[in-house]
Design an enzyme around this catalytic site. Structure first.
Site, PDB file in Angstrom:
ATOM      1  N   ASP A 181      -3.694   1.585   6.693  1.00  0.00           N
ATOM      2  CA  ASP A 181      -2.753   1.063   5.698  1.00  0.00           C
ATOM      3  C   ASP A 181      -2.651  -0.458   5.737  1.00  0.00           C
ATOM      4  O   ASP A 181      -2.550  -1.110   4.700  1.00  0.00           O
ATOM      5  CB  ASP A 181      -1.370   1.685   5.895  1.00  0.00           C
ATOM      6  CG  ASP A 181      -1.416   3.201   5.767  1.00  0.00           C
ATOM      7  OD1 ASP A 181      -2.284   3.695   5.026  1.00  0.00           O
ATOM      8  OD2 ASP A 181      -0.593   3.873   6.411  1.00  0.00           O
ATOM      9  N   GLU A 202      -0.756  -1.625  -5.821  1.00  0.00           N
ATOM     10  CA  GLU A 202      -1.777  -0.816  -6.446  1.00  0.00           C
ATOM     11  C   GLU A 202      -1.152   0.015  -7.553  1.00  0.00           C
ATOM     12  O   GLU A 202      -0.106   0.620  -7.362  1.00  0.00           O
ATOM     13  CB  GLU A 202      -2.373   0.122  -5.398  1.00  0.00           C
ATOM     14  CG  GLU A 202      -3.837   0.339  -5.559  1.00  0.00           C
ATOM     15  CD  GLU A 202      -4.406   1.026  -4.322  1.00  0.00           C
ATOM     16  OE1 GLU A 202      -5.590   1.301  -4.317  1.00  0.00           O
ATOM     17  OE2 GLU A 202      -3.649   1.285  -3.374  1.00  0.00           O
ATOM     18  N   ASP A 209       0.860  -1.176   0.000  1.00  0.00           N
ATOM     19  CA  ASP A 209       0.000   0.000   0.000  1.00  0.00           C
ATOM     20  C   ASP A 209       0.895   1.224   0.000  1.00  0.00           C
ATOM     21  O   ASP A 209       1.626   1.477   0.945  1.00  0.00           O
ATOM     22  CB  ASP A 209      -0.906  -0.006   1.235  1.00  0.00           C
ATOM     23  CG  ASP A 209      -1.803   1.223   1.268  1.00  0.00           C
ATOM     24  OD1 ASP A 209      -2.414   1.522   0.231  1.00  0.00           O
ATOM     25  OD2 ASP A 209      -1.877   1.886   2.317  1.00  0.00           O
TER      26      ASP A 209
END
Ligand SMILES: [Zn+2]
Length: 359
Positions: A337, A254, A170
């Site tokens: 997170d 991501e 993340d």
């Protein structure tokens, strides 16, 4: 090199202004190199190898191509500007392909019409290079950068015995990234220090009289700090990437809209450059090491999704940016997170299991 580039840009600007067709690289090669060598003011071109001169024309054409593609929407990402003239003080580069250089057994680099250069090698070349770019930075240092095609199998690491060794990543602002188990990669401390240093030399530079000797000196100082920032950032990213790839068999991250992430100028420039470079290198190193790697769509609600019950109850939007911890109505308590990492890891696994789309 700069002269040929600027002549090429000038020729294309002139053609555009006069409503003439776009001059091709072949035309410019003839006019700006072959014929120009016979003129008085460009006769020195004959003393330089034509290999990098022609490369400049190809690079210049590529710059225009990228600009046109960006205009027409063929090339995605941020708008690319029209190629401009190059100033004398910027970074100068010359690229030599196979015919233009050779590596000597004594470790020296031979460059056509320049001669043999002594090289401080930063590492051993893994294979024969196909081209070399010699770069002169604004601070007067020279770098030689080789293009080497590496056999795809060359870097394959042993698969980890623990196939469960997987992590989501993340990417954030507060921390650079959060890995599995809430393991945090902090933004490096040297960044703040160099940022202060940069402000200081920039302030000094702005106080100098433009064109004066002190002004020129101050400008070199600014360029030198920029160079330091780039090197440190690059080293730091390589280290993080190497650790993640060594420790994990599966890596899921991501696909960030990196440009939209950071706020504030200093943080933005550091973070945008570092995050983009990190993702690119991570993907290629993971591939070379034979790791499973997947990019999760940037619209995937990794932060909002409760990793315990699967409902969208987490913080969202601008208002949710400051929320570090939250509790889902299902009772699960989350660190923002760490929760996002779990969701990214699951989504990445799902994408890998699903395989590429049918065509
Ligand atoms: Zn829940």
């Amino acid at each position: 090199m700069r002269t040929v580039w600027n002549d090429a840009v000038a020729a294309r600007k002139h053609a555009h202004a006069s409503g003439l067709p776009y001059p091709t690289t072949a035309v410019l090669d003839k006019v700006l190199i072959t014929e120009a060598k016979r003129t008085k003011e460009r006769s020195w071109l004959a003393e330089v190898s034509t290999v990098p001169l022609q490369q400049v024309l190809r690079d210049c054409h590529m710059a225009y191509q990228n600009f046109f593609d960006s205009l027409s929407g063929k090339r995605r990402g941020p708008r690319i500007g029209l190629p401009g003239f190059k100033r004398r003080t910027g970074t100068q580069a010359a690229r030599f392909t196979r015919r233009g250089f050779a590596l000597r057994p004594n470790g020296r680099l031979y460059v056509a019409k320049v001669g043999e250069l002594k090289v401080a090698w930063s590492r051993k070349l893994p294979a024969d290079p196909s081209s070399v770019t010699v770069i002169r930075t604004p601070t007067g240092k020279y770098y030689a950068s080789f293009v080497v095609t590496v056999d795809d199998d060359a870097e394959v690491l042993e698969p980890l015995s623990d196939l469960e060794a997987e992590t989501g990543i993340d990417m954030g602002l507060k921390a650079f990234a959060v890995l599995r188990g809430g393991k945090v990669i902090d933004n490096p401390r040297f960044f703040k220090r160099l940022e202060r240093k940069l402000k200081k030399v920039q302030r000094a530079f702005s106080r100098k009289v433009k064109g004066s000797a002190n002004w020129a000196k101050a400008r070199v100082k600014v360029a030198r700090v920029h160079e330091q920032v780039r090197h440190k950032r690059s080293d730091w990213i390589d280290k993080q990437v190497a650790t993640i790839v060594a420790e994990n068999q599966g890596i899921y991250v991501e696909n960030l809209n990196v440009r939209g992430l950071a706020r504030g100028r200093a943080a933005k420039s550091w973070h945008d450059a570092a995050a983009g470079m990190f993702l690119t290198r991570l993907e290629s190193k993971a591939a070379r090491a034979g790791r499973t790697f997947a990019m999760v769509d940037r619209n995937f609600p990794s932060t909002q999704l409760c990793s315990a019950c699967g409902t969208l109850t987490g913080p969202k939007g601008l208002a949710g940016l400051e929320v570090r911890r939250w509790t889902c109505p299902c009772g699960a308590r989350h660190d923002r997170d760490a929760n996002a990492e779990i969701n990214i890891r699951r989504e990445g696994r799902r994408l890998v299991a699903e395989g590429p789309p049918d065509t």
